[in-house]
Design an enzyme around this catalytic site. Structure first.
Site, PDB file in Angstrom:
ATOM      1  N   LYS A  13       0.824  -1.226   0.000  1.00  9.29           N
ATOM      2  CA  LYS A  13       0.000   0.000   0.000  1.00  9.29           C
ATOM      3  C   LYS A  13       0.855   1.271   0.000  1.00  9.29           C
ATOM      4  CE  LYS A  13      -2.177  -0.651   3.918  1.00  9.29           C
ATOM      5  NZ  LYS A  13      -1.636  -1.923   4.422  1.00  9.29           N
ATOM      6  N   ARG A  88      -9.725   1.451   8.106  1.00  8.56           N
ATOM      7  CA  ARG A  88      -9.357   0.100   8.530  1.00  8.56           C
ATOM      8  C   ARG A  88     -10.543  -0.622   9.149  1.00  8.56           C
ATOM      9  NH1 ARG A  88      -3.694   0.673   8.045  1.00  8.56           N
ATOM     10  NH2 ARG A  88      -2.561  -0.804   9.279  1.00  8.56           N
ATOM     11  N   ARG A 127      11.067  -6.632   5.533  1.00  3.90           N
ATOM     12  CA  ARG A 127      11.015  -5.216   5.909  1.00  3.90           C
ATOM     13  C   ARG A 127      11.531  -5.035   7.340  1.00  3.90           C
ATOM     14  NH1 ARG A 127       5.358  -2.155   5.516  1.00  3.90           N
ATOM     15  NH2 ARG A 127       4.995  -3.026   7.574  1.00  3.90           N
ATOM     16  N   ARG A 133      11.164  -1.581  11.774  1.00  2.00           N
ATOM     17  CA  ARG A 133       9.915  -1.067  12.350  1.00  2.00           C
ATOM     18  C   ARG A 133       9.548  -1.897  13.570  1.00  2.00           C
ATOM     19  NH1 ARG A 133       4.888   0.087   8.333  1.00  2.00           N
ATOM     20  NH2 ARG A 133       3.732  -0.858  10.033  1.00  2.00           N
TER      21      ARG A 133
HETATM   22  P1  AMP Z   1       0.408   0.779   8.580  1.00  2.00           P
HETATM   23  O1  AMP Z   1       1.638   1.612   8.416  1.00  2.00           O
HETATM   24  O2  AMP Z   1      -0.731   1.226   7.711  1.00  2.00           O
HETATM   25  O3  AMP Z   1       0.707  -0.692   8.452  1.00  2.00           O
HETATM   26  O4  AMP Z   1      -0.094   0.993  10.094  1.00  2.00           O
HETATM   27  C1  AMP Z   1       0.705   0.632  11.205  1.00  2.00           C
HETATM   28  C2  AMP Z   1      -0.148   0.586  12.462  1.00  2.00           C
HETATM   29  O5  AMP Z   1      -0.727   1.875  12.700  1.00  2.00           O
HETATM   30  C3  AMP Z   1      -1.323  -0.366  12.420  1.00  2.00           C
HETATM   31  O6  AMP Z   1      -0.963  -1.688  12.767  1.00  2.00           O
HETATM   32  C4  AMP Z   1      -2.272   0.259  13.445  1.00  2.00           C
HETATM   33  O7  AMP Z   1      -1.846  -0.005  14.761  1.00  2.00           O
HETATM   34  C5  AMP Z   1      -2.064   1.745  13.203  1.00  2.00           C
HETATM   35  N1  AMP Z   1      -2.998   2.292  12.169  1.00  2.00           N
HETATM   36  C6  AMP Z   1      -2.668   2.824  10.956  1.00  2.00           C
HETATM   37  N2  AMP Z   1      -3.767   3.228  10.300  1.00  2.00           N
HETATM   38  C7  AMP Z   1      -4.819   2.954  11.114  1.00  2.00           C
HETATM   39  C8  AMP Z   1      -6.229   3.130  10.996  1.00  2.00           C
HETATM   40  N3  AMP Z   1      -6.793   3.667   9.894  1.00  2.00           N
HETATM   41  N4  AMP Z   1      -6.999   2.717  12.038  1.00  2.00           N
HETATM   42  C9  AMP Z   1      -6.460   2.191  13.162  1.00  2.00           C
HETATM   43  N5  AMP Z   1      -5.149   1.980  13.324  1.00  2.00           N
HETATM   44  C10 AMP Z   1      -4.326   2.360  12.322  1.00  2.00           C
END
Ligand code: AMP
Length: 189
Positions: A13, A88, A127, A133
């Site tokens: 993404k 999400r 990653r 991360r």
């Molecule tokens: P990502 O970088 O999109 O994989 O997001 C990393 C983490 O951020 C996720 O595992 C969630 O803990 C949090 N997160 C990111 N976007 C959302 C969202 N729209 N709703 C809730 N938690 C989010």
């Protein structure tokens, strides 16, 4: 123009979202990146979010929605936005539908990146080794995939009902996948 890029953790993404937003000349919003920046800066939002992120859980909807509201009100978002990692949950999706409706707009397209589960785990572990991360460890990866299936995958049916989902095979190299993404948005851009 309001686009969403949807897919499991590790589906690409972020990479594909950045490229297509640049191509279209619209702002990209990654809720995950915004949250990671807040964690790094140690803001109250970051401190709250970190507890959830480290466990592979979703940050509460109301926290995310106030972030998104702020972004949609900003000047950068005037030409439209590509949202990566948002929504999400179904409540996030219904809330953003309402916010957009109030502005006489709607979600124009949802790009769904489809990648096989074993490939997702391989990519996330790679990653982890590269970027370090804190949520890319095996335990958190498994939890995030479960959260995706339980809470985020139902969004596909939600957006299918609106007829806005474009399914993109997410296997192959970055350029190949980006070419598919551009084809999908071609009619809209
Ligand atoms: P990502 O970088 O999109 O994989 O997001 C990393 C983490 O951020 C996720 O595992 C969630 O803990 C949090 N997160 C990111 N976007 C959302 C969202 N729209 N709703 C809730 N938690 C989010």
């Amino acid at each position: 123009m309001y686009l969403m890029i949807l897919g499991a953790p590790g589906s690409g993404k972020g990479t594909q979202g950045t490229l297509i937003a640049e191509h279209l000349g619209i702002a990209e919003v990654s809720t995950g990146a915004l949250l990671r920046a807040a964690v790094k800066q140690g803001t109250p939002l970051g401190l709250e979010a970190k507890r959830f992120m480290d466990q592979g859980l979703l940050v509460p909807d109301q926290v995310i929605l106030s972030l998104i509201r702020g972004i949609l009100d900003s000047k950068e978002a005037a030409r439209g936005v590509l949202m990566d990692g948002f929504p999400r949950t179904v409540p996030q999706a219904t809330a953003v539908d309402q916010i957009l409706k109030d502005r006489k707009a709607q979600v124009d397209m949802v790009l769904l990146l489809e990648v096989a589960e074993d490939e997702l785990v391989t990519r996330l572990l790679a990653r982890a080794a590269k970027e370090g991360r804190s949520d890319d460890n095996l335990e958190s990866i498994k939890q995030r995939l479960k959260v995706y299936h339980d809470q985020t995958a139902p969004l596909v049916a939600y957006y299918d009902q609106q007829g806005v989902v474009s399914r993109i095979p997410g296997m192959g190299n970055v350029d190949e996948i980006q070419a598919r993404v551009r084809d999908a948005v071609g009619g809209k851009a």
